[in-house]
Scaffold this motif. Structure first.
Motif, PDB file in Angstrom:
ATOM      1  N   SER A 285       0.803  -1.223   0.000  1.00 39.75           N
ATOM      2  CA  SER A 285       0.000   0.000   0.000  1.00 39.75           C
ATOM      3  C   SER A 285       0.837   1.275   0.000  1.00 39.75           C
ATOM      4  O   SER A 285       0.395   2.312  -0.495  1.00 39.75           O
ATOM      5  CB  SER A 285      -0.956   0.012   1.201  1.00 39.75           C
ATOM      6  N   HIS A 286       2.055   1.208   0.542  1.00 41.95           N
ATOM      7  CA  HIS A 286       2.905   2.413   0.633  1.00 41.95           C
ATOM      8  C   HIS A 286       4.361   2.023   0.367  1.00 41.95           C
ATOM      9  O   HIS A 286       5.195   2.027   1.272  1.00 41.95           O
ATOM     10  CB  HIS A 286       2.765   3.060   2.008  1.00 41.95           C
ATOM     11  N   PRO A 287       4.688   1.696  -0.882  1.00 42.85           N
ATOM     12  CA  PRO A 287       6.028   1.198  -1.210  1.00 42.85           C
ATOM     13  C   PRO A 287       7.152   2.207  -0.981  1.00 42.85           C
ATOM     14  O   PRO A 287       8.321   1.815  -0.892  1.00 42.85           O
ATOM     15  CB  PRO A 287       5.916   0.836  -2.694  1.00 42.85           C
ATOM     16  N   ASP A 288       6.817   3.497  -0.865  1.00 44.73           N
ATOM     17  CA  ASP A 288       7.841   4.516  -0.659  1.00 44.73           C
ATOM     18  C   ASP A 288       8.057   4.857   0.814  1.00 44.73           C
ATOM     19  O   ASP A 288       8.834   5.768   1.129  1.00 44.73           O
ATOM     20  CB  ASP A 288       7.469   5.807  -1.409  1.00 44.73           C
ATOM     21  N   HIS A 289       7.381   4.145   1.706  1.00 45.90           N
ATOM     22  CA  HIS A 289       7.540   4.435   3.138  1.00 45.90           C
ATOM     23  C   HIS A 289       8.985   4.183   3.572  1.00 45.90           C
ATOM     24  O   HIS A 289       9.657   3.275   3.076  1.00 45.90           O
ATOM     25  CB  HIS A 289       6.592   3.556   3.950  1.00 45.90           C
ATOM     26  N   THR A 290       9.457   4.996   4.518  1.00 41.83           N
ATOM     27  CA  THR A 290      10.847   4.898   4.992  1.00 41.83           C
ATOM     28  C   THR A 290      11.175   3.500   5.496  1.00 41.83           C
ATOM     29  O   THR A 290      12.266   2.961   5.211  1.00 41.83           O
ATOM     30  CB  THR A 290      11.092   5.921   6.123  1.00 41.83           C
ATOM     31  N   LEU A 291      10.263   2.878   6.231  1.00 40.33           N
ATOM     32  CA  LEU A 291      10.521   1.541   6.778  1.00 40.33           C
ATOM     33  C   LEU A 291      10.669   0.512   5.668  1.00 40.33           C
ATOM     34  O   LEU A 291      11.513  -0.385   5.752  1.00 40.33           O
ATOM     35  CB  LEU A 291       9.398   1.140   7.735  1.00 40.33           C
ATOM     36  N   VAL A 292       9.868   0.649   4.615  1.00 38.60           N
ATOM     37  CA  VAL A 292       9.967  -0.265   3.472  1.00 38.60           C
ATOM     38  C   VAL A 292      11.326  -0.118   2.802  1.00 38.60           C
ATOM     39  O   VAL A 292      11.985  -1.111   2.459  1.00 38.60           O
ATOM     40  CB  VAL A 292       8.832   0.006   2.462  1.00 38.60           C
ATOM     41  N   LYS A 293      11.769   1.110   2.609  1.00 34.98           N
ATOM     42  CA  LYS A 293      13.063   1.353   1.976  1.00 34.98           C
ATOM     43  C   LYS A 293      14.209   0.813   2.822  1.00 34.98           C
ATOM     44  O   LYS A 293      15.162   0.228   2.300  1.00 34.98           O
ATOM     45  CB  LYS A 293      13.248   2.850   1.716  1.00 34.98           C
ATOM     46  N   ARG A 294      14.103   0.995   4.137  1.00 31.47           N
ATOM     47  CA  ARG A 294      15.155   0.479   5.022  1.00 31.47           C
ATOM     48  C   ARG A 294      15.189  -1.044   5.010  1.00 31.47           C
ATOM     49  O   ARG A 294      16.261  -1.654   5.008  1.00 31.47           O
ATOM     50  CB  ARG A 294      14.931   0.994   6.445  1.00 31.47           C
ATOM     51  N   ALA A 295      14.003  -1.655   5.003  1.00 30.95           N
ATOM     52  CA  ALA A 295      13.941  -3.117   4.965  1.00 30.95           C
ATOM     53  C   ALA A 295      14.530  -3.644   3.659  1.00 30.95           C
ATOM     54  O   ALA A 295      15.272  -4.642   3.656  1.00 30.95           O
ATOM     55  CB  ALA A 295      12.498  -3.586   5.117  1.00 30.95           C
ATOM     56  N   ALA A 296      14.222  -2.955   2.545  1.00 31.93           N
ATOM     57  CA  ALA A 296      14.752  -3.369   1.251  1.00 31.93           C
ATOM     58  C   ALA A 296      16.268  -3.234   1.218  1.00 31.93           C
ATOM     59  O   ALA A 296      16.981  -4.118   0.703  1.00 31.93           O
ATOM     60  CB  ALA A 296      14.125  -2.531   0.132  1.00 31.93           C
ATOM     61  N   ALA A 297      16.790  -2.146   1.791  1.00 29.96           N
ATOM     62  CA  ALA A 297      18.243  -1.942   1.828  1.00 29.96           C
ATOM     63  C   ALA A 297      18.917  -3.012   2.678  1.00 29.96           C
ATOM     64  O   ALA A 297      19.997  -3.525   2.321  1.00 29.96           O
ATOM     65  CB  ALA A 297      18.556  -0.554   2.373  1.00 29.96           C
ATOM     66  N   ALA A 298      18.291  -3.385   3.793  1.00 30.14           N
ATOM     67  CA  ALA A 298      18.850  -4.423   4.658  1.00 30.14           C
ATOM     68  C   ALA A 298      18.859  -5.772   3.944  1.00 30.14           C
ATOM     69  O   ALA A 298      19.838  -6.541   4.042  1.00 30.14           O
ATOM     70  CB  ALA A 298      18.046  -4.507   5.946  1.00 30.14           C
ATOM     71  N   GLU A 299      17.767  -6.070   3.214  1.00 28.73           N
ATOM     72  CA  GLU A 299      17.697  -7.331   2.471  1.00 28.73           C
ATOM     73  C   GLU A 299      18.762  -7.387   1.381  1.00 28.73           C
ATOM     74  O   GLU A 299      19.398  -8.428   1.175  1.00 28.73           O
ATOM     75  CB  GLU A 299      16.301  -7.494   1.857  1.00 28.73           C
ATOM     76  N   GLU A 300      18.954  -6.275   0.681  1.00 33.49           N
ATOM     77  CA  GLU A 300      19.984  -6.231  -0.356  1.00 33.49           C
ATOM     78  C   GLU A 300      21.371  -6.412   0.244  1.00 33.49           C
ATOM     79  O   GLU A 300      22.223  -7.125  -0.323  1.00 33.49           O
ATOM     80  CB  GLU A 300      19.905  -4.905  -1.114  1.00 33.49           C
ATOM     81  N   GLY A 301      21.607  -5.767   1.375  1.00 26.58           N
ATOM     82  CA  GLY A 301      22.899  -5.916   2.039  1.00 26.58           C
ATOM     83  C   GLY A 301      23.148  -7.342   2.482  1.00 26.58           C
ATOM     84  O   GLY A 301      24.262  -7.866   2.353  1.00 26.58           O
ATOM     85  N   PHE A 302      22.098  -8.002   2.986  1.00 19.14           N
ATOM     86  CA  PHE A 302      22.227  -9.400   3.406  1.00 19.14           C
ATOM     87  C   PHE A 302      22.529 -10.299   2.207  1.00 19.14           C
ATOM     88  O   PHE A 302      23.398 -11.176   2.274  1.00 19.14           O
ATOM     89  CB  PHE A 302      20.942  -9.846   4.098  1.00 19.14           C
ATOM     90  N   ASP A 303      21.816 -10.065   1.102  1.00 23.33           N
ATOM     91  CA  ASP A 303      22.035 -10.870  -0.113  1.00 23.33           C
ATOM     92  C   ASP A 303      23.459 -10.712  -0.631  1.00 23.33           C
ATOM     93  O   ASP A 303      24.101 -11.698  -1.035  1.00 23.33           O
ATOM     94  CB  ASP A 303      21.039 -10.466  -1.207  1.00 23.33           C
ATOM     95  N   ARG A 304      23.971  -9.469  -0.591  1.00 23.73           N
ATOM     96  CA  ARG A 304      25.351  -9.267  -1.044  1.00 23.73           C
ATOM     97  C   ARG A 304      26.346  -9.984  -0.136  1.00 23.73           C
ATOM     98  O   ARG A 304      27.325 -10.560  -0.609  1.00 23.73           O
ATOM     99  CB  ARG A 304      25.670  -7.763  -1.071  1.00 23.73           C
ATOM    100  N   ALA A 305      26.062  -9.971   1.164  1.00 22.43           N
ATOM    101  CA  ALA A 305      26.965 -10.638   2.107  1.00 22.43           C
ATOM    102  C   ALA A 305      26.964 -12.148   1.877  1.00 22.43           C
ATOM    103  O   ALA A 305      28.019 -12.802   1.929  1.00 22.43           O
ATOM    104  CB  ALA A 305      26.541 -10.327   3.547  1.00 22.43           C
ATOM    105  N   VAL A 306      25.771 -12.711   1.610  1.00 24.09           N
ATOM    106  CA  VAL A 306      25.674 -14.144   1.334  1.00 24.09           C
ATOM    107  C   VAL A 306      26.432 -14.507   0.075  1.00 24.09           C
ATOM    108  O   VAL A 306      27.173 -15.507   0.029  1.00 24.09           O
ATOM    109  CB  VAL A 306      24.178 -14.545   1.209  1.00 24.09           C
ATOM    110  N   GLN A 307      26.273 -13.703  -0.979  1.00 26.99           N
ATOM    111  CA  GLN A 307      26.962 -13.962  -2.242  1.00 26.99           C
ATOM    112  C   GLN A 307      28.479 -13.871  -2.089  1.00 26.99           C
ATOM    113  O   GLN A 307      29.212 -14.599  -2.763  1.00 26.99           O
ATOM    114  CB  GLN A 307      26.466 -12.968  -3.307  1.00 26.99           C
ATOM    115  N   SER A 308      28.925 -13.000  -1.218  1.00 22.13           N
ATOM    116  CA  SER A 308      30.370 -12.817  -1.071  1.00 22.13           C
ATOM    117  C   SER A 308      31.049 -14.014  -0.420  1.00 22.13           C
ATOM    118  O   SER A 308      32.267 -14.207  -0.571  1.00 22.13           O
ATOM    119  CB  SER A 308      30.666 -11.543  -0.254  1.00 22.13           C
ATOM    120  N   VAL A 309      30.289 -14.802   0.335  1.00 21.95           N
ATOM    121  CA  VAL A 309      30.882 -15.977   0.996  1.00 21.95           C
ATOM    122  C   VAL A 309      30.438 -17.274   0.365  1.00 21.95           C
ATOM    123  O   VAL A 309      30.802 -18.360   0.842  1.00 21.95           O
ATOM    124  CB  VAL A 309      30.534 -15.976   2.498  1.00 21.95           C
ATOM    125  N   ALA A 310      29.612 -17.181  -0.687  1.00 20.72           N
ATOM    126  CA  ALA A 310      29.097 -18.397  -1.328  1.00 20.72           C
ATOM    127  C   ALA A 310      30.218 -19.111  -2.086  1.00 20.72           C
ATOM    128  O   ALA A 310      31.136 -18.485  -2.589  1.00 20.72           O
ATOM    129  CB  ALA A 310      27.969 -18.045  -2.270  1.00 20.72           C
TER     130      ALA A 310
END
Length: 310
Positions: A285-310
């Motif tokens: 309902s509110h894809p531009d909300h600050t919490l949504v953006k922070r959650a997306a950034a955290a997920e991207e950071g986690f994915d990059r960390a996983v890929q770096s050790v894969a």
């Protein structure tokens, strides 16, 4: 003896987030021309707060008074991402016009729009001179966004000198106390509690109390208050669909209040409950909300960390 303030209840409903009540009780007799314009502005801003942008755009024509034209600009700005640039361009032209640029409602709408843009310095150019309680309250919000609680406190003192018991002064005091934290949290809670006893319970008041509870570590109470706020939002949704279904873009923006959902995510995390349902609703309902953006950034950071050790 001073004349009675015929718009008192309408303003109070709007300030406290009882938007449908503001609309339903706006048929007020014997208003002066200026009061009638203010009444219409409050009604149309209530429709905007309920998501009914198109109704406002359709009903305010080019012959309307400057304050109403300003409100229409806000509806245009919020109605679509594609309209933001042209709306801001029109807004700047109006603000530069010496005949209307100093209109309090136009300056208020300018402050709201530039706050949405996170351009706080530009917002203050138009709001800092004050002139109305709403402009003063908006200044406090802007200063708090800028992490300048010292300037916010000065502006709050101005409001208190004008009318310490004014609804906006009390509401602004609560915002300020929440920002300062510490022992001030209890003072903020008491203000919201007083509102809930005097006036209609709204999502805004419930969220205010809930945030105070979270600051004080009372997450169970916060969750109860937030679920009540979510139920009230759903009630508004059903009522608005019945009354204004032709204008409500509910397929894009439904009744789910973003702050209620965001606060529920936080309370669930602290209670050890899965927040995924509320976070998913917020994303949809509110894809531009600050919490949504922070959650997306955290997920991207986690994915990059996983890929770096894969």
């Amino acid at each position: 003896m001073a004349a009675p303030d015929l718009l008192f209840n309408l303003r109070n409903n709007f300030y406290l987030g009882a938007f449908q009540a503001a609309i339903n009780n706006s048929d007020l007799p014997n208003l002066s021309p200026d009061d009638a314009v203010e009444r219409d502005c409050l009604v149309y801003r209530s429709y905007i707060s309920l998501g009914s942008y198109q109704l406002v755009i359709n009903e305010i024509d080019s012959s309307a008074a400057t304050p109403l034209q300003a409100v229409k600009l806000l509806a245009l700005y919020l109605s679509s991402p594609d309209s933001k640039e042209s709306t801001i361009s029109s807004l700047k032209e109006w603000l530069a016009d010496p005949a209307i640029g100093n209109n309090p409602t136009l300056r208020l709408i300018a402050g709201i729009i530039f706050m949405h843009e996170q351009d706080y310095n530009e917002a203050l150019k138009h709001t800092n001179a004050g002139g109305t309680m709403e402009l003063n309250a908006l200044n406090v919000q802007i200063f708090l966004k800028m992490h300048r609680s010292d300037y916010a406190e000065r502006q709050l003192r101005v409001m208190q000198q004008v009318d310490e018991d004014h609804t906006l002064t009390q509401l602004t005091s609560a915002w300020f106390n929440l920002a300062v934290g510490g022992s001030k949290i209890q003072e903020a809670y008491l203000i919201f509690q007083d509102f809930s006893e005097k006036y209609q319970m709204t999502s805004l008041v419930l969220n205010g109390k809930a945030v105070c509870c979270m600051h004080m570590g009372n997450f169970d109470e916060a969750e109860t208050l937030l679920l009540e706020a979510l139920n009230k939002a759903n009630d508004y949704f059903r009522l608005c669909m019945e009354l204004h279904s032709d204008y409500m873009p509910w397929t894009k923006q439904d009744a789910k209040d973003p702050e209620t959902l965001a606060n529920l995510v936080v309370s669930c995390l602290h209670l050890g409950k899965p927040p995924s349902r509320f976070l998913s609703q917020l994303k949809l309902s509110h894809p531009d909300h600050t919490l949504v953006k922070r959650a997306a950034a955290a997920e991207e950071g986690f994915d990059r960390a996983v890929q770096s050790v894969a």
